[in-house]
Design a protein around this motif. Structure first.
Motif, PDB file in Angstrom:
ATOM      1  N   HIS A 175     -28.145 -10.432 -17.110  1.00 24.54           N
ATOM      2  CA  HIS A 175     -27.815 -10.973 -18.430  1.00 24.54           C
ATOM      3  C   HIS A 175     -27.709 -12.497 -18.401  1.00 24.54           C
ATOM      4  N   GLU A 176     -27.136 -13.045 -17.330  1.00 24.69           N
ATOM      5  CA  GLU A 176     -27.040 -14.507 -17.211  1.00 24.69           C
ATOM      6  C   GLU A 176     -28.418 -15.138 -17.136  1.00 24.69           C
TER       7      GLU A 176
ATOM      8  N   TYR B 196     -41.511  -9.756 -14.222  1.00 31.64           N
ATOM      9  CA  TYR B 196     -40.109  -9.687 -13.848  1.00 31.64           C
ATOM     10  C   TYR B 196     -39.690 -10.953 -13.129  1.00 31.64           C
ATOM     11  N   CYS B 197     -38.401 -11.075 -12.963  1.00 31.77           N
ATOM     12  CA  CYS B 197     -37.829 -12.206 -12.232  1.00 31.77           C
ATOM     13  C   CYS B 197     -37.487 -11.709 -10.840  1.00 31.77           C
ATOM     14  N   GLU B 198     -38.126 -12.257  -9.859  1.00 28.18           N
ATOM     15  CA  GLU B 198     -38.018 -11.801  -8.477  1.00 28.18           C
ATOM     16  C   GLU B 198     -36.994 -12.636  -7.708  1.00 28.18           C
ATOM     17  N   TYR B 199     -36.366 -12.039  -6.763  1.00 30.16           N
ATOM     18  CA  TYR B 199     -35.460 -12.757  -5.873  1.00 30.16           C
ATOM     19  C   TYR B 199     -36.249 -13.398  -4.745  1.00 30.16           C
ATOM     20  N   CYS B 200     -35.880 -14.586  -4.408  1.00 28.49           N
ATOM     21  CA  CYS B 200     -36.353 -15.199  -3.170  1.00 28.49           C
ATOM     22  C   CYS B 200     -35.245 -16.120  -2.701  1.00 28.49           C
ATOM     23  N   GLU B 201     -35.425 -16.745  -1.572  1.00 29.49           N
ATOM     24  CA  GLU B 201     -34.340 -17.543  -1.034  1.00 29.49           C
ATOM     25  C   GLU B 201     -33.940 -18.705  -1.929  1.00 29.49           C
TER      26      GLU B 201
ATOM     27  N   GLU C 134     -33.616  -6.160  -6.880  1.00 27.76           N
ATOM     28  CA  GLU C 134     -33.108  -4.865  -6.417  1.00 27.76           C
ATOM     29  C   GLU C 134     -31.730  -4.564  -7.014  1.00 27.76           C
ATOM     30  N   LEU C 135     -30.851  -5.542  -7.016  1.00 31.50           N
ATOM     31  CA  LEU C 135     -29.516  -5.359  -7.580  1.00 31.50           C
ATOM     32  C   LEU C 135     -29.595  -5.101  -9.084  1.00 31.50           C
ATOM     33  N   TRP C 136     -30.419  -5.900  -9.777  1.00 35.04           N
ATOM     34  CA  TRP C 136     -30.543  -5.746 -11.223  1.00 35.04           C
ATOM     35  C   TRP C 136     -31.129  -4.386 -11.580  1.00 35.04           C
ATOM     36  N   GLN C 137     -32.134  -3.929 -10.831  1.00 34.47           N
ATOM     37  CA  GLN C 137     -32.741  -2.633 -11.120  1.00 34.47           C
ATOM     38  C   GLN C 137     -31.755  -1.500 -10.853  1.00 34.47           C
ATOM     39  N   ARG C 138     -30.912  -1.685  -9.848  1.00 31.61           N
ATOM     40  CA  ARG C 138     -29.887  -0.685  -9.558  1.00 31.61           C
ATOM     41  C   ARG C 138     -28.901  -0.579 -10.718  1.00 31.61           C
ATOM     42  N   ASP C 139     -28.638  -1.723 -11.366  1.00 33.68           N
ATOM     43  CA  ASP C 139     -27.745  -1.744 -12.529  1.00 33.68           C
ATOM     44  C   ASP C 139     -28.463  -1.322 -13.805  1.00 33.68           C
TER      45      ASP C 139
ATOM     46  N   ALA D 121     -30.929  -2.952 -15.452  1.00 31.51           N
ATOM     47  CA  ALA D 121     -31.373  -4.021 -16.356  1.00 31.51           C
ATOM     48  C   ALA D 121     -31.949  -5.172 -15.540  1.00 31.51           C
ATOM     49  N   GLU D 122     -33.161  -5.566 -15.859  1.00 37.07           N
ATOM     50  CA  GLU D 122     -33.807  -6.707 -15.210  1.00 37.07           C
ATOM     51  C   GLU D 122     -33.892  -7.822 -16.234  1.00 37.07           C
ATOM     52  N   ALA D 123     -33.767  -9.058 -15.795  1.00 39.44           N
ATOM     53  CA  ALA D 123     -33.651 -10.209 -16.691  1.00 39.44           C
ATOM     54  C   ALA D 123     -34.794 -10.322 -17.699  1.00 39.44           C
TER      55      ALA D 123
END
Length: 137
Positions: A10-11, A62-67, A80-85, A87-89
């Motif tokens: 959401h942020e 989608y918005c992907e995580y990277c370092e 991965e965290l967002w999909q587990r919850d 909702a993806e940004a």
């Protein structure tokens, strides 16, 4: 032990919405343009937010995580965290916002110096050329 709460979808969606509404400026962090990437990851910066967006054949997927995907306060969120919850940004964005973001991503230019009134200014978006600024020589 890191007790900082993770960055939520959401942020990130709120930041992307601000970009679509013209309240924030998105800059390209890669040397390749959105169309040159065509299918892959494109890092961007939005007011000190560092995000990596996935270009799926010129469509924002989608918005992907990277370092380097983090908020200005150092919090990190992962796909991965967002999909587990659930909702993806990018999925939280409206169709209109997503379309606006795709148009902005396609228009982004590489980080470069521009001159205005004879003084160099730092600009990294298509807005500089739209406003009639001259690229640095």
């Amino acid at each position: 032990m890191n007790t900082t709460s993770p960055l939520t979808a959401h942020e990130v969606c709120n930041v992307l919405t601000d970009v679509a509404l013209g309240k924030r400026i998105m800059t390209r962090s890669s040397t390749q343009s959105w169309s040159e990437i065509y299918h892959g990851l494109m890092p961007v910066e939005i007011d000190c937010w560092q995000l990596t967006l996935f270009n799926d054949c010129d469509t924002l997927d989608y918005c992907e995580y990277c370092e380097y995907c983090r908020s200005p306060d150092g919090r990190v969120g992962t796909l991965e965290l967002w999909q587990r919850d659930g909702a993806e940004a990018v999925d939280l964005s409206s169709t209109w916002e997503r379309g606006g973001l795709e148009r902005l991503l396609a228009a982004l230019v590489a980080r470069t110096n521009f001159y205005m009134s004879g003084r160099p200014i730092r600009s990294t978006t298509a807005f500089a050329s739209i406003q009639g600024l001259e690229p640095a020589r």
